[in-house]
Design a protein around this motif. Structure first.
Motif, PDB file in Angstrom:
ATOM      1  N   ALA A  97      -1.204   4.351  -3.817  1.00 16.80           N
ATOM      2  CA  ALA A  97      -0.379   3.805  -2.738  1.00 16.80           C
ATOM      3  C   ALA A  97      -1.254   3.337  -1.575  1.00 16.80           C
ATOM      4  O   ALA A  97      -1.009   2.282  -0.975  1.00 16.80           O
ATOM      5  CB  ALA A  97       0.623   4.855  -2.264  1.00 16.80           C
ATOM      6  N   GLY A  98      -2.283   4.119  -1.261  1.00 17.02           N
ATOM      7  CA  GLY A  98      -3.199   3.727  -0.192  1.00 17.02           C
ATOM      8  C   GLY A  98      -3.934   2.443  -0.514  1.00 17.02           C
ATOM      9  O   GLY A  98      -4.190   1.617   0.372  1.00 17.02           O
ATOM     10  N   ALA A  99      -4.282   2.267  -1.795  1.00 17.62           N
ATOM     11  CA  ALA A  99      -4.942   1.027  -2.211  1.00 17.62           C
ATOM     12  C   ALA A  99      -4.028  -0.178  -2.023  1.00 17.62           C
ATOM     13  O   ALA A  99      -4.476  -1.256  -1.619  1.00 17.62           O
ATOM     14  CB  ALA A  99      -5.380   1.136  -3.677  1.00 17.62           C
ATOM     15  N   MET A 100      -2.748   0.012  -2.303  1.00 12.67           N
ATOM     16  CA  MET A 100      -1.784  -1.067  -2.082  1.00 12.67           C
ATOM     17  C   MET A 100      -1.634  -1.374  -0.592  1.00 12.67           C
ATOM     18  O   MET A 100      -1.476  -2.534  -0.192  1.00 12.67           O
ATOM     19  CB  MET A 100      -0.427  -0.693  -2.682  1.00 12.67           C
ATOM     20  N   VAL A 101      -1.692  -0.325   0.231  1.00 12.96           N
ATOM     21  CA  VAL A 101      -1.643  -0.523   1.686  1.00 12.96           C
ATOM     22  C   VAL A 101      -2.822  -1.378   2.132  1.00 12.96           C
ATOM     23  O   VAL A 101      -2.675  -2.318   2.922  1.00 12.96           O
ATOM     24  CB  VAL A 101      -1.644   0.833   2.423  1.00 12.96           C
ATOM     25  N   ARG A 102      -4.014  -1.071   1.601  1.00 14.25           N
ATOM     26  CA  ARG A 102      -5.206  -1.829   1.970  1.00 14.25           C
ATOM     27  C   ARG A 102      -5.111  -3.276   1.490  1.00 14.25           C
ATOM     28  O   ARG A 102      -5.471  -4.208   2.215  1.00 14.25           O
ATOM     29  CB  ARG A 102      -6.453  -1.169   1.379  1.00 14.25           C
ATOM     30  N   MET A 103      -4.637  -3.468   0.269  1.00 13.72           N
ATOM     31  CA  MET A 103      -4.561  -4.816  -0.285  1.00 13.72           C
ATOM     32  C   MET A 103      -3.627  -5.698   0.530  1.00 13.72           C
ATOM     33  O   MET A 103      -3.909  -6.885   0.759  1.00 13.72           O
ATOM     34  CB  MET A 103      -4.093  -4.770  -1.738  1.00 13.72           C
ATOM     35  N   THR A 104      -2.514  -5.128   0.963  1.00 13.04           N
ATOM     36  CA  THR A 104      -1.493  -5.917   1.653  1.00 13.04           C
ATOM     37  C   THR A 104      -1.665  -5.912   3.170  1.00 13.04           C
ATOM     38  O   THR A 104      -0.898  -6.571   3.884  1.00 13.04           O
ATOM     39  CB  THR A 104      -0.089  -5.379   1.314  1.00 13.04           C
ATOM     40  N   GLY A 105      -2.662  -5.162   3.660  1.00 10.77           N
ATOM     41  CA  GLY A 105      -2.863  -5.096   5.099  1.00 10.77           C
ATOM     42  C   GLY A 105      -1.723  -4.402   5.826  1.00 10.77           C
ATOM     43  O   GLY A 105      -1.359  -4.783   6.939  1.00 10.77           O
ATOM     44  N   SER A 106      -1.175  -3.354   5.193  1.00  8.94           N
ATOM     45  CA  SER A 106       0.023  -2.697   5.726  1.00  8.94           C
ATOM     46  C   SER A 106      -0.273  -1.425   6.503  1.00  8.94           C
ATOM     47  O   SER A 106       0.635  -0.656   6.804  1.00  8.94           O
ATOM     48  CB  SER A 106       0.983  -2.371   4.566  1.00  8.94           C
ATOM     49  N   GLY A 107      -1.538  -1.200   6.832  1.00 11.86           N
ATOM     50  CA  GLY A 107      -1.905   0.050   7.471  1.00 11.86           C
ATOM     51  C   GLY A 107      -1.192   0.332   8.772  1.00 11.86           C
ATOM     52  O   GLY A 107      -0.982   1.488   9.138  1.00 11.86           O
ATOM     53  N   MET A 108      -0.797  -0.731   9.490  1.00 10.50           N
ATOM     54  CA  MET A 108      -0.070  -0.551  10.752  1.00 10.50           C
ATOM     55  C   MET A 108       1.412  -0.843  10.579  1.00 10.50           C
ATOM     56  O   MET A 108       2.119  -1.102  11.566  1.00 10.50           O
ATOM     57  CB  MET A 108      -0.665  -1.447  11.838  1.00 10.50           C
ATOM     58  N   GLY A 109       1.889  -0.786   9.350  1.00  8.17           N
ATOM     59  CA  GLY A 109       3.309  -1.031   9.093  1.00  8.17           C
ATOM     60  C   GLY A 109       4.209  -0.048   9.810  1.00  8.17           C
ATOM     61  O   GLY A 109       5.335  -0.371  10.192  1.00  8.17           O
ATOM     62  N   CYS A 110       3.712   1.182   9.984  1.00  4.17           N
ATOM     63  CA  CYS A 110       4.391   2.196  10.798  1.00  4.17           C
ATOM     64  C   CYS A 110       3.432   2.520  11.943  1.00  4.17           C
ATOM     65  O   CYS A 110       2.427   3.216  11.729  1.00  4.17           O
ATOM     66  CB  CYS A 110       4.699   3.448   9.984  1.00  4.17           C
ATOM     67  N   PRO A 111       3.709   2.038  13.141  1.00  4.22           N
ATOM     68  CA  PRO A 111       2.737   2.177  14.237  1.00  4.22           C
ATOM     69  C   PRO A 111       2.677   3.563  14.866  1.00  4.22           C
ATOM     70  O   PRO A 111       1.799   3.823  15.687  1.00  4.22           O
ATOM     71  CB  PRO A 111       3.226   1.140  15.258  1.00  4.22           C
TER      72      PRO A 111
END
Length: 344
Positions: free
Chosen positions: A19-33
Motif C-alpha cells: 500500500a505504501g508503494a502505491m502511495v509513493r507511485m501516485t504521489g498520495s503521501g499528503m492525501g490525508c494532511p
C-alpha cells in the motif's frame, strides 16, 4: 497458533509495504494532511464540498475545512451561522499543505487502514506469545518489541506527514519497515517446531550477510533516486515520463552500479549453494527476485516507467530482503538445532 499469527502479522506488514508503494507511485503521501484521522474524519470525504465552509452546517471538534488555501480545524462542536466566524476555528499549524485530491486521499487512507490492521495482527501475535513463555522468553520479549516497533513506525508515519514528505524521514520510515520484517522473520524462524542443521562454510555465511547489507544499502539509495524523480515530476509534469531520468543525479548512478554488484554476489551465492549442496533452497527464490528487481529497474529507465513498475520495484526489494534475512538465519544457526517449541 502462535506461529500462525506470526505469519498473519508478516503478511499484514507486507500489505502495508504494498500500500505504501502505491502511495509513493501516485504521489498520495499528503492525501490525508493530518494524523491519525483524515481531514479530521475517521472516514475521509469524497467531495470537496465536504471540506468547504457552509452556513447552517454542524461541525464536530477536530473536523477540518479548507479555507483561503489553509486548513482550519473546528475548535469545538458547533453549527455555523450565516457568516464565517474565526473564533470557532483554529489554523492548522503543523504544515501549510491544503490541497484535496479524492484519489490521493483514499489511497493514503487505505494505506493507513492496512497499517492499523497490521498493528492489530502484531498485537494478537504478542498476546499468543505468552503461551511460549515456558519454552522461550525470547519469543515473548521480541513479540512485544514488535508491538512497540509498530507503534514507533506509526509515529514516524505521522512525522512524514507533518514534514510534508521529508526525504530523510521517508527513508527512515522505509528502513524501520525492514527492521519490523526482520524481527517477525526471526520469530517465524526461531519458533519452528524443528530446526534443520546446515553444514555451511563461514565464508559463505559472511557472503550471505554481505549480500543482505547490499540490499539494505540499495533500498536506501533507491529512496534517494525516488526523491529525485519526484522533483523532476514537479518540474516537467507527470506525463513527461521520458524526462524524469533524462539527467539523473549521482545517487542514480551509484544505485545502478550497486545493482550489478548485487547481481554478481547473489549469482555467486546461488552457484556455491548448488556446487557444495548446502541445501539452502530459498537461495533460488533470492536469485529470482534479484533478476525481477533488475528487470523492473531496467523497465523504468529504458521504457519510461511502465504502469506499476515503481511499486513492483519497491515490493520486490522488500521481498528480497525478507528471503535474504531468512536464509542468513538458516546459515547463522547452522549448528544450533537446540530450540523446539510446542505448537499451541
Amino acid at each position: 497458533m502462535y506461529r500462525k499469527w506470526v505469519k498473519i502479522a508478516l503478511v499484514a506488514v507486507y500489505l502495508v509495504i504494498i500500500a505504501g508503494a502505491m502511495v509513493r507511485m501516485t504521489g498520495s503521501g499528503m492525501g490525508c494532511p493530518d494524523w491519525p484521522k483524515c481531514f479530521g474524519y475517521y472516514i475521509p470525504p469524497t467531495e470537496i464540498t465536504e471540506l468547504e465552509w457552509q452556513p447552517q452546517r454542524t461541525f464536530k471538534k477536530g473536523q477540518v475545512i479548507i479555507k483561503d488555501e489553509t486548513l482550519q480545524v473546528a475548535a469545538k462542536d458547533f453549527t455555523t451561522g450565516e457568516s464565517f466566524s474565526e473564533e470557532n476555528w483554529n489554523l492548522y499549524t503543523k504544515h501549510d499543505y491544503a490541497i484535496f485530491n479524492v484519489w490521493h486521499t483514499w489511497i493514503e487512507y487505505v494505506n493507513r487502514l492496512f497499517g492499523a490492521l497490521s498493528g492489530l495482527a502484531v498485537f494478537i501475535m504478542a498476546l499468543f506469545s505468552f503461551s511460549q513463555w515456558k519454552y522461550s522468553k525470547r519469543i515473548v520479549l521480541l513479540s512485544w518489541l514488535s508491538v512497540f516497533l509498530l507503534g514507533f513506525q506509526a509515529w514516524l508515519g505521522a512525522t512524514v506527514v507533518y514534514s510534508v514528505l521529508s526525504p530523510l524521514k521517508i527513508t527512515v520510515h522505509m528502513v524501520m519497515a525492514l527492521v519490523i520484517l526482520a524481527v517477525l522473520l526471526y520469530l517465524l524462524y526461531y519458533s519452528r517446531p524443528k530446526l534443520r542443521t546446515f553444514s555451511i562454510s563461514r565464508g559463505y555465511t559472511n557472503l550471505l550477510i554481505f549480500a543482505l547489507l547490499l540490499t539494505v544499502a540499495q533500498v536506501v539509495l533507491g529512496t534517494q533516486v525516488r526523491e529525485f524523480v519526484d522533483e523532476q515530476v514537479a518540474i516537467v509534469g507527470d506525463q513527461a515520463k521520458s524526462l524524469w531520468l533524462d539527467n539523473p543525479d549521482l545517487y542514480f548512478y551509484i544505485h545502478r552500479s550497486f545493482s550489478i554488484v548485487i547481481f554478481l554476489v547473489n549469482l555467486a551465492l546461488w552457484f556455491f549453494n548448488k556446487k557444495h549442496s548446502y541445501g539452502l533452497n530459498k537461495i533460488n527464490m533470492v536469485f529470482f527476485l534479484v533478476i525481477l528487481e533488475a528487470a523492473t529497474g531496467i523497465a523504468m529507465y529504458y521504457f519510461d516507467f511502465p504502469f506499476l513498475s515503481q511499486p513492483l520495484h519497491l515490493v520486490i526489494a522488500s521481498l528480497l530482503f525478507g528471503y535474504q534475512f531468512y536464509v542468513v538465519l538458516q546459515a547463522w544457526k547452522r549448528h544450533r538445532p537446540d530450540f523446539i517449541t510446542r505448537q499451541v
